[in-house]
Motif scaffolding. Structure first.
Motif, PDB file in Angstrom:
ATOM      1  N   ARG A  96       4.701  -3.219  20.646  1.00 25.63           N
ATOM      2  CA  ARG A  96       4.548  -2.732  22.016  1.00 25.63           C
ATOM      3  C   ARG A  96       5.749  -1.876  22.411  1.00 25.63           C
ATOM      4  O   ARG A  96       5.595  -0.814  23.035  1.00 25.63           O
ATOM      5  CB  ARG A  96       4.388  -3.908  22.982  1.00 25.63           C
ATOM      6  N   PHE A  97       6.947  -2.315  22.039  1.00 25.75           N
ATOM      7  CA  PHE A  97       8.156  -1.535  22.323  1.00 25.75           C
ATOM      8  C   PHE A  97       8.105  -0.187  21.610  1.00 25.75           C
ATOM      9  O   PHE A  97       8.425   0.850  22.200  1.00 25.75           O
ATOM     10  CB  PHE A  97       9.397  -2.327  21.882  1.00 25.75           C
ATOM     11  N   ALA A  98       7.671  -0.193  20.349  1.00 23.70           N
ATOM     12  CA  ALA A  98       7.580   1.058  19.583  1.00 23.70           C
ATOM     13  C   ALA A  98       6.584   2.031  20.226  1.00 23.70           C
ATOM     14  O   ALA A  98       6.813   3.247  20.213  1.00 23.70           O
ATOM     15  CB  ALA A  98       7.176   0.766  18.149  1.00 23.70           C
ATOM     16  N   MET A  99       5.515   1.505  20.806  1.00 24.42           N
ATOM     17  CA  MET A  99       4.516   2.373  21.431  1.00 24.42           C
ATOM     18  C   MET A  99       5.047   3.062  22.686  1.00 24.42           C
ATOM     19  O   MET A  99       4.488   4.068  23.121  1.00 24.42           O
ATOM     20  CB  MET A  99       3.258   1.581  21.792  1.00 24.42           C
ATOM     21  N   THR A 100       6.124   2.548  23.262  1.00 24.09           N
ATOM     22  CA  THR A 100       6.686   3.171  24.468  1.00 24.09           C
ATOM     23  C   THR A 100       7.651   4.312  24.129  1.00 24.09           C
ATOM     24  O   THR A 100       8.086   5.016  25.038  1.00 24.09           O
ATOM     25  CB  THR A 100       7.427   2.134  25.330  1.00 24.09           C
ATOM     26  N   ARG A 101       7.996   4.485  22.897  1.00 21.16           N
ATOM     27  CA  ARG A 101       8.945   5.531  22.496  1.00 21.16           C
ATOM     28  C   ARG A 101       8.280   6.896  22.510  1.00 21.16           C
ATOM     29  O   ARG A 101       7.069   7.040  22.347  1.00 21.16           O
ATOM     30  CB  ARG A 101       9.515   5.241  21.100  1.00 21.16           C
ATOM     31  N   SER A 102       9.090   7.926  22.678  1.00 21.01           N
ATOM     32  CA  SER A 102       8.596   9.297  22.814  1.00 21.01           C
ATOM     33  C   SER A 102       7.897   9.809  21.559  1.00 21.01           C
ATOM     34  O   SER A 102       7.092  10.726  21.629  1.00 21.01           O
ATOM     35  CB  SER A 102       9.747  10.232  23.183  1.00 21.01           C
ATOM     36  N   VAL A 103       8.174   9.217  20.414  1.00 25.87           N
ATOM     37  CA  VAL A 103       7.514   9.635  19.177  1.00 25.87           C
ATOM     38  C   VAL A 103       6.006   9.465  19.303  1.00 25.87           C
ATOM     39  O   VAL A 103       5.230  10.241  18.748  1.00 25.87           O
ATOM     40  CB  VAL A 103       8.047   8.785  17.988  1.00 25.87           C
ATOM     41  N   PHE A 104       5.582   8.470  20.054  1.00 22.85           N
ATOM     42  CA  PHE A 104       4.164   8.176  20.215  1.00 22.85           C
ATOM     43  C   PHE A 104       3.588   8.745  21.517  1.00 22.85           C
ATOM     44  O   PHE A 104       2.536   8.320  21.967  1.00 22.85           O
ATOM     45  CB  PHE A 104       3.937   6.661  20.180  1.00 22.85           C
ATOM     46  N   ALA A 105       4.261   9.712  22.119  1.00 18.29           N
ATOM     47  CA  ALA A 105       3.831  10.256  23.416  1.00 18.29           C
ATOM     48  C   ALA A 105       2.450  10.912  23.344  1.00 18.29           C
ATOM     49  O   ALA A 105       1.702  10.886  24.316  1.00 18.29           O
ATOM     50  CB  ALA A 105       4.858  11.256  23.927  1.00 18.29           C
ATOM     51  N   THR A 106       2.106  11.494  22.219  1.00 17.53           N
ATOM     52  CA  THR A 106       0.827  12.206  22.112  1.00 17.53           C
ATOM     53  C   THR A 106      -0.339  11.302  21.701  1.00 17.53           C
ATOM     54  O   THR A 106      -1.475  11.754  21.683  1.00 17.53           O
ATOM     55  CB  THR A 106       0.949  13.348  21.083  1.00 17.53           C
ATOM     56  N   ILE A 107      -0.071  10.062  21.407  1.00 18.26           N
ATOM     57  CA  ILE A 107      -1.119   9.139  20.984  1.00 18.26           C
ATOM     58  C   ILE A 107      -1.913   8.684  22.225  1.00 18.26           C
ATOM     59  O   ILE A 107      -1.330   8.440  23.281  1.00 18.26           O
ATOM     60  CB  ILE A 107      -0.509   7.930  20.253  1.00 18.26           C
TER      61      ILE A 107
END
Length: 153
Positions: A96-107
C-alpha cells in the motif's frame, strides 16, 4: 496448510471489509483449539488401550496427552495465526505504501486499491514453509525441551 490459507484470506482485506477481521481470527483460534484437543485426544487413546487404569502409566498418559495438546496449541497459534498474520499485514502495508509513490502515479486507481490485497494473498504460499520451520526450531529449543524434562520426572 488449508486452514492457514483460510485464516489469512481476510488479513489482506482488513481495509476492504473490516467487519470480517474479528470473525476470521475467532475461526482461526477456534481451529487451533480444536486441533489441540484432537492431538491430546489421539495421544490419550493411543495409550489408553495398552495400559491398565490407576497406575503410574496412567499419570504418564495424562502428561503425554496434556503435552501433546499444549504443543499443538502453541505450534498452531504461532505458525498458523500470529506470525503469518503479522507477516501478511507487513506485506500489505508495504504494498500500500509503495502504491502511494510517484512511480505508480500513472497506474489506475482500482489497481492501486487492489494490488496490496493481491500481494498479501500471493505471499501466502511463499511464507508458509519458512514460518513452519522457524516455529519448529523455536519450540524444539524451548517448550519441547521443558516438556521433555517435566515428562521424565
Amino acid at each position: 496448510m488449508k486452514q492457514r490459507i483460510k485464516s489469512h484470506i481476510c488479513n489482506p482485506h482488513t481495509i476492504k471489509v473490516p467487519r470480517l477481521v474479528v470473525p476470521t481470527y475467532v475461526l482461526a483460534f477456534g481451529y487451533c483449539a480444536a486441533d489441540s484437543f484432537s492431538a491430546g485426544y489421539r495421544q490419550w487413546n493411543v495409550d489408553a488401550t495398552a495400559k491398565p487404569p490407576a497406575t503410574d502409566a496412567e499419570i504418564s498418559q495424562h502428561k503425554r496427552a496434556t503435552f501433546a495438546a499444549l504443543d499443538t496449541l502453541l505450534w498452531q497459534t504461532f505458525a498458523s495465526v500470529l506470525i503469518p498474520g503479522g507477516t501478511i499485514n507487513i506485506i500489505v502495508r508495504a504494498s500500500r505504501f509503495a502504491m502511494t509513490r510517484s512511480v505508480f502515479a500513472t497506474i489506475p486507481a482500482s489497481f492501486k486499491t487492489w494490488a496490496p490485497t493481491f500481494s498479501g494473498l500471493g505471499s501466502i504460499p511463499f511464507i508458509v514453509h519458512p514460518i513452519d520451520g522457524f516455529v519448529d526450531v523455536v519450540l524444539d529449543n524451548t517448550t519441547r525441551k521443558w516438556f521433555k524434562k517435566y515428562r521424565e520426572q
